[in-house]
Design a protein around this motif. Structure first.
Motif, PDB file in Angstrom:
ATOM      1  N   PRO B 286      -9.648  12.056   6.092  1.00 19.00           N
ATOM      2  CA  PRO B 286     -10.372  12.255   4.821  1.00 19.00           C
ATOM      3  C   PRO B 286      -9.480  12.120   3.581  1.00 19.00           C
ATOM      4  O   PRO B 286      -8.350  12.604   3.565  1.00 19.00           O
ATOM      5  CB  PRO B 286     -10.908  13.684   4.963  1.00 19.00           C
ATOM      6  CG  PRO B 286     -10.960  13.944   6.431  1.00 19.00           C
ATOM      7  CD  PRO B 286      -9.803  13.186   7.004  1.00 19.00           C
ATOM      8  N   ARG B 287     -10.031  11.427   2.563  1.00 15.80           N
ATOM      9  CA  ARG B 287      -9.326  11.242   1.283  1.00 15.80           C
ATOM     10  C   ARG B 287     -10.292  11.571   0.157  1.00 15.80           C
ATOM     11  O   ARG B 287     -11.509  11.493   0.318  1.00 15.80           O
ATOM     12  CB  ARG B 287      -8.870   9.778   1.110  1.00 15.80           C
ATOM     13  CG  ARG B 287      -7.894   9.289   2.152  1.00 15.80           C
ATOM     14  CD  ARG B 287      -6.523   9.926   2.008  1.00 15.80           C
ATOM     15  NE  ARG B 287      -5.722   9.743   3.217  1.00 15.80           N
ATOM     16  CZ  ARG B 287      -4.833   8.759   3.363  1.00 15.80           C
ATOM     17  NH1 ARG B 287      -4.617   7.891   2.406  1.00 15.80           N
ATOM     18  NH2 ARG B 287      -4.151   8.662   4.488  1.00 15.80           N
ATOM     19  N   ALA B 288      -9.693  11.931  -0.995  1.00 17.26           N
ATOM     20  CA  ALA B 288     -10.512  12.196  -2.171  1.00 17.26           C
ATOM     21  C   ALA B 288     -10.931  10.887  -2.821  1.00 17.26           C
ATOM     22  O   ALA B 288     -10.224   9.879  -2.742  1.00 17.26           O
ATOM     23  CB  ALA B 288      -9.710  13.040  -3.165  1.00 17.26           C
ATOM     24  N   LEU B 289     -12.104  10.892  -3.422  1.00 17.80           N
ATOM     25  CA  LEU B 289     -12.605   9.724  -4.147  1.00 17.80           C
ATOM     26  C   LEU B 289     -12.519  10.004  -5.651  1.00 17.80           C
ATOM     27  O   LEU B 289     -12.607  11.156  -6.054  1.00 17.80           O
ATOM     28  CB  LEU B 289     -14.063   9.453  -3.753  1.00 17.80           C
ATOM     29  CG  LEU B 289     -14.300   9.152  -2.282  1.00 17.80           C
ATOM     30  CD1 LEU B 289     -15.770   8.843  -2.040  1.00 17.80           C
ATOM     31  CD2 LEU B 289     -13.426   7.980  -1.822  1.00 17.80           C
ATOM     32  N   PRO B 290     -12.370   8.979  -6.481  1.00 16.81           N
ATOM     33  CA  PRO B 290     -12.221   7.561  -6.117  1.00 16.81           C
ATOM     34  C   PRO B 290     -10.873   7.275  -5.467  1.00 16.81           C
ATOM     35  O   PRO B 290      -9.924   8.023  -5.656  1.00 16.81           O
ATOM     36  CB  PRO B 290     -12.362   6.846  -7.456  1.00 16.81           C
ATOM     37  CG  PRO B 290     -11.938   7.845  -8.477  1.00 16.81           C
ATOM     38  CD  PRO B 290     -12.351   9.186  -7.952  1.00 16.81           C
ATOM     39  N   LEU B 291     -10.850   6.168  -4.757  1.00 20.21           N
ATOM     40  CA  LEU B 291      -9.705   5.853  -3.920  1.00 20.21           C
ATOM     41  C   LEU B 291      -9.446   4.354  -3.968  1.00 20.21           C
ATOM     42  O   LEU B 291     -10.378   3.564  -3.837  1.00 20.21           O
ATOM     43  CB  LEU B 291     -10.030   6.270  -2.472  1.00 20.21           C
ATOM     44  CG  LEU B 291      -9.093   5.831  -1.360  1.00 20.21           C
ATOM     45  CD1 LEU B 291      -7.761   6.569  -1.470  1.00 20.21           C
ATOM     46  CD2 LEU B 291      -9.726   6.105   0.003  1.00 20.21           C
ATOM     47  N   ALA B 292      -8.196   3.994  -4.164  1.00 19.41           N
ATOM     48  CA  ALA B 292      -7.813   2.578  -4.078  1.00 19.41           C
ATOM     49  C   ALA B 292      -7.214   2.354  -2.691  1.00 19.41           C
ATOM     50  O   ALA B 292      -6.297   3.070  -2.277  1.00 19.41           O
ATOM     51  CB  ALA B 292      -6.794   2.231  -5.152  1.00 19.41           C
ATOM     52  N   CYS B 293      -7.764   1.382  -1.959  1.00 22.68           N
ATOM     53  CA  CYS B 293      -7.265   1.112  -0.603  1.00 22.68           C
ATOM     54  C   CYS B 293      -7.695  -0.294  -0.220  1.00 22.68           C
ATOM     55  O   CYS B 293      -8.081  -1.086  -1.079  1.00 22.68           O
ATOM     56  CB  CYS B 293      -7.820   2.149   0.377  1.00 22.68           C
ATOM     57  SG  CYS B 293      -9.618   2.158   0.485  1.00 22.68           S
ATOM     58  N   THR B 294      -7.651  -0.612   1.086  1.00 29.05           N
ATOM     59  CA  THR B 294      -8.180  -1.898   1.535  1.00 29.05           C
ATOM     60  C   THR B 294      -9.372  -1.634   2.438  1.00 29.05           C
ATOM     61  O   THR B 294      -9.530  -0.547   2.980  1.00 29.05           O
ATOM     62  CB  THR B 294      -7.125  -2.719   2.306  1.00 29.05           C
ATOM     63  OG1 THR B 294      -6.687  -1.971   3.435  1.00 29.05           O
ATOM     64  CG2 THR B 294      -5.934  -3.049   1.417  1.00 29.05           C
ATOM     65  N   VAL B 295     -10.208  -2.674   2.555  1.00 31.51           N
ATOM     66  CA  VAL B 295     -11.396  -2.541   3.401  1.00 31.51           C
ATOM     67  C   VAL B 295     -11.553  -3.797   4.257  1.00 31.51           C
ATOM     68  O   VAL B 295     -11.285  -4.909   3.803  1.00 31.51           O
ATOM     69  CB  VAL B 295     -12.662  -2.291   2.564  1.00 31.51           C
ATOM     70  CG1 VAL B 295     -12.969  -3.467   1.639  1.00 31.51           C
ATOM     71  CG2 VAL B 295     -13.868  -1.987   3.464  1.00 31.51           C
ATOM     72  N   GLN B 296     -11.962  -3.581   5.512  1.00 26.36           N
ATOM     73  CA  GLN B 296     -12.315  -4.691   6.412  1.00 26.36           C
ATOM     74  C   GLN B 296     -13.816  -4.627   6.615  1.00 26.36           C
ATOM     75  O   GLN B 296     -14.364  -3.568   6.915  1.00 26.36           O
ATOM     76  CB  GLN B 296     -11.561  -4.548   7.741  1.00 26.36           C
ATOM     77  CG  GLN B 296     -11.814  -5.717   8.698  1.00 26.36           C
ATOM     78  CD  GLN B 296     -10.991  -5.596   9.976  1.00 26.36           C
ATOM     79  OE1 GLN B 296      -9.884  -5.068   9.963  1.00 26.36           O
ATOM     80  NE2 GLN B 296     -11.541  -6.082  11.077  1.00 26.36           N
ATOM     81  N   LEU B 297     -14.471  -5.794   6.444  1.00 28.50           N
ATOM     82  CA  LEU B 297     -15.929  -5.794   6.380  1.00 28.50           C
ATOM     83  C   LEU B 297     -16.596  -6.399   7.601  1.00 28.50           C
ATOM     84  O   LEU B 297     -17.818  -6.431   7.701  1.00 28.50           O
ATOM     85  CB  LEU B 297     -16.378  -6.529   5.113  1.00 28.50           C
ATOM     86  CG  LEU B 297     -15.914  -5.843   3.814  1.00 28.50           C
ATOM     87  CD1 LEU B 297     -16.082  -6.772   2.618  1.00 28.50           C
ATOM     88  CD2 LEU B 297     -16.675  -4.543   3.577  1.00 28.50           C
ATOM     89  N   ARG B 298     -15.823  -6.885   8.554  1.00 31.18           N
ATOM     90  CA  ARG B 298     -16.389  -7.288   9.850  1.00 31.18           C
ATOM     91  C   ARG B 298     -15.274  -7.331  10.879  1.00 31.18           C
ATOM     92  O   ARG B 298     -14.091  -7.317  10.524  1.00 31.18           O
ATOM     93  CB  ARG B 298     -17.107  -8.638   9.754  1.00 31.18           C
ATOM     94  CG  ARG B 298     -16.221  -9.806   9.379  1.00 31.18           C
ATOM     95  CD  ARG B 298     -16.930 -11.123   9.722  1.00 31.18           C
ATOM     96  NE  ARG B 298     -16.207 -12.259   9.162  1.00 31.18           N
ATOM     97  CZ  ARG B 298     -16.492 -12.815   7.995  1.00 31.18           C
ATOM     98  NH1 ARG B 298     -17.459 -12.334   7.246  1.00 31.18           N
ATOM     99  NH2 ARG B 298     -15.799 -13.851   7.563  1.00 31.18           N
TER     100      ARG B 298
END
Lengths: 382, 365
Positions: B286-298
């Motif tokens: 768990p992380r606090a939002l807003p959050l800068a990170c990366t995302v994988q979408l498939r």
């Protein structure tokens, strides 16, 4: 380790192992005409005589096979084919048969134009002769009802059932795989026309058995070839296996009265202690007409699979009743036929004792069973 | 520890179990029977639940000298994975059944059962690292399965052992050979285990029947073709569209509207999205939002830089940021072909942060 699964397979008797090893050391095909062949043939025929003597049959009535499944298939399909006519296609079978009979009957229905009437059993797993009488008719090709049930141990009134069949002129087959060594079994006195036995349930080798078949009873073969067994069954005689089968049949039937007394006492102790340790347990089957080595329970709120795993982890080897080839447990058709619901049927375990069982085996079971039941109750039911 | 090893009959789970045994754990093996008609499923390389696989699994357990049982979870698998798969396609989304199986079967039904039976954890052959409850990508990025495990909660991860995350697939095969495991050179499973011939469209057609509808061009609004079932399409798909292209420019599926069975197509640029909205997330870390990170979408997709904010569902009470709310992901650079139904998995470097199902993807600019 406590082995409480003798109904699946019971250890070989030392005398049977010696007989197998002895015969294995000698070459020879019992169908050959030279000295080696004659020596093998003597072993085969002496084995036949020994099996016949042990089970109240004539030597000519003993057809050696590859075990219980083959004997059941030969009896069910062979009798059906031999007696089938356009007006005679019905098979009568109890609803609690082993799959070797059950599936053979269903195959005849699916592929050979047979119809079937499943003979219902009472809550104890017994087929009543009146039920058979009511199902009889001129269109019946054969009747098959097992001598004793492999799961719950219920012993059927085979003599009375065979009489009903014979009054209607219909041959009667019985799967006596579980009975030999535990109950007195006499082929001639029972009046049945065909009887399945298999070696590994009474201290003989795996993979060998016999169909006891009355001399006048016609059976169409399953296996064609050399015609070694009355032209009803073909295949080179497995001389060592037959020697082992004969040794075990002789000893197991000789010792049967004393073994049965001892097993029944041990089993009764097991049952009393299980019911005391797990008061909610339900003892299934017929309390009187029962295999002396069989104890079968339902443990409400538990899955038999979970109990088996937990007991196995503690060195206690038992069975949920009947496993299929993939190892996937299905609710037992036997318990369902006896009126249990699927959930109760899935909560069952079979403990089966045999010639090598000791009080220490029962002690080992009772040491771990209460804890296993308590834990299994916490497992989510599927 | 007392571990329950799930043996599929493949090489990965075999080596995972072997490593667990060698690490001194008390290991018991189960093979999950997931098909209601095992003989109807493909055998060997493509399947995961054929009779052959069950036998291979039993062989591995016997070689390792550990107890082996088959657990029949076919009804559960049908309900939670196969039926869900069909329903999701029927609703115009693109589900990931492996993810659903991990979430509902392997790390739920199986794990619950294992814990109830007194096991401390389950051990599987997934390619992902799991150290002290922190899930991250496998060292073998080609085989990395962290994307389909990201749906696991911290409590599920706490009762999971993944021995293979630090080694490559080649090493897994070598370890299997060294241990005399017959599955060492067994082909990888791929595609969808319950679709015997790999024909997903055919499977869906059997399950859902023909549902013909129009194919509409996004630019002109004109009907440019017809289809036999919108479930045969996925956002970003180009092949299989039998449409008129007057301008010669390739068209791609942009969206699927299940009620009117309308498949909307457009040019490649029209696939660009910069905003992704999701359903309720599962945080593995768990992380606090807003959050800068990366995302994988498939699955096997590339990663995108993004900023994650909480998205309050329309109709939710003012000020509520309950866990039922989803994420809104703003992508730094547009992504292409983002399909509702797939998972948005957040990463910090190789570490998995959480997962949520994509509900909509749009270009806001």
């Amino acid at each position: 380790m406590a082995y409480l699964d003798h109904a699946a397979s019971t250890p070989m008797l030392p005398e049977a192992i010696a007989a197998v090893a002895d015969a294995m050391a000698r070459a020879g095909n019992a169908s050959s005409l030279h000295a080696a062949g004659r020596r093998a043939r003597r072993t085969v025929e002496e084995s036949r005589e020994a099996v016949a003597a042990a089970l109240g049959a004539r030597p000519s009535e003993v057809l050696f096979t590859g075990g219980g499944t083959e004997s059941d298939n030969l009896a069910v399909k062979g009798l059906y084919w031999a007696r089938r006519s356009p007006s005679r296609t019905r098979v009568l079978a109890s609803a609690v048969e082993h799959h070797a009979v059950l599936d053979a009957v269903e195959w005849l229905v699916a592929h050979e134009g047979a119809t079937v009437t499943w003979l219902e059993v009472d809550r104890l797993g017994r087929v009543h002769p009146e039920v058979l009488e009511a199902a009889m008719g001129p269109d019946v090709a054969l009747v098959t009802v097992m001598w004793a049930n492999n799961e719950v141990g219920t012993v059927q009134p085979v003599v009375a059932l065979a009489e009903v069949a014979h009054r209607h002129g219909v041959p009667f087959h019985t799967d006596a795989v579980q009975a030999v060594g535990q109950l007195p079994v006499d082929f001639a006195a029972s009046g049945v026309d065909a009887m399945t036995i298999t070696g590994h349930k009474f201290g003989g080798p795996l993979g060998v058995g016999a169909l006891l078949l009355g001399r006048e009873v016609a059976v169409t073969p399953l296996l064609h070839g050399g015609g070694q067994e009355r032209d009803v069954r073909s295949g080179t005689f497995d001389t060592p296996a037959l020697a082992g089968l004969a040794a075990a049949a002789t000893l197991a039937t000789q010792r049967q009265p004393i073994v049965a007394t001892n097993l029944a006492a041990l089993r009764d102790d097991l049952v009393r202690r299980v019911l005391a340790a797990v008061p909610s347990a339900v003892y299934n089957g017929d309390p009187v007409h029962r295999l002396p080595g069989n104890a079968h329970f339902s443990f409400p709120g538990c899955e038999g699979d979970s109990l088996l795993l937990l007991l196995d982890a503690r060195g206690v080897e038992v069975s949920t009743g009947s496993a299929c080839s993939s190892g996937v447990a299905r609710p037992s058709h036997v318990l369902v036929a006896m009126g249990q619901d699927e959930e109760t049927a899935r909560s069952s375990l079979r403990f089966s004792l045999g010639h090598s069982s000791t009080p220490a085996d029962v002690d080992a079971l009772l040491e771990v069973l209460p804890g296993a039941v308590e834990r299994a109750r916490r497992v989510p039911v599927r | 520890m007392k571990l329950l090893a799930a043996l599929s009959g493949g090489v990965d789970s075999a080596v995972a179990a072997a490593l667990a045994v060698e690490a001194g754990h008390e290991v018991t093996a189960v093979h999950l029977a997931l098909s209601e008609a095992p003989e109807a499923l493909r055998s060997g390389s493509r399947g995961c639940c054929s009779r052959e696989d069950a036998r291979d699994a039993a062989r591995v357990a016997d070689v390792l000298g550990i107890p082996f049982y088959v657990w029949d979870l076919a009804a559960q698998f049908r309900e939670d994975v196969i039926d869900d798969f069909v329903a999701e396609y029927a609703a115009g989304r693109t589900p990931n059944p492996c993810l659903r199986c991990n979430e509902k079967v392997k790390f739920a039904a199986v794990l619950d059962r294992a814990l109830a039976l007194g096991f401390d954890a389950v051990v599987t052959g997934h390619h992902a690292r799991l150290d002290n409850g922190v899930l991250s990508r496998s060292v073998d990025l080609q085989k990395d399965q962290s994307y389909v495990l990201a749906v696991l909660s911290p409590s599920q991860l706490a009762a999971t052992v993944l021995p293979l995350g630090g080694i490559t697939k080649d090493e897994v095969r070598r370890l299997a050979r060294e241990r005399g495991l017959g599955v060492a050179d067994k082909a990888d499973s791929h595609d969808i285990c319950f679709i015997a011939d790999g024909d997903t469209a055919g499977f869906l057609r059997t399950a859902l029947g023909e549902q013909p509808g129009p194919v509409v061009d996004a630019l002109s609004g004109a009907v440019v073709g017809h289809h036999d079932g919108a479930y045969g399409f996925t956002v970003g798909q180009r092949r299989g569209l039998k449409i008129d292209k007057q301008d010669g420019v390739p068209r791609y599926v942009l969206s699927i509207e299940p009620v009117s069975r309308t498949v909307t197509v457009g040019t490649q640029e029209a696939l660009d999205v910069d905003t992704v909205r999701t359903g309720a997330p599962v945080w593995s870390s768990p992380r606090a939002l807003p959050l800068a990170c990366t995302v994988q979408l498939r699955a096997h997709g590339m990663v995108h830089d993004c900023t994650v904010t909480a998205m309050v569902t329309a109709g939710a009470t003012a000020g509520a940021t309950a866990s039922g709310d989803g994420w809104e992901l703003r992508l730094t650079d547009p992504a292409r072909g983002v399909a509702p139904g797939q998972a948005a998995v957040l990463y910090d470097g190789d570490e998995v942060l959480g997962s949520a199902t994509i509900r909509e993807a749009l270009l806001i600019g």
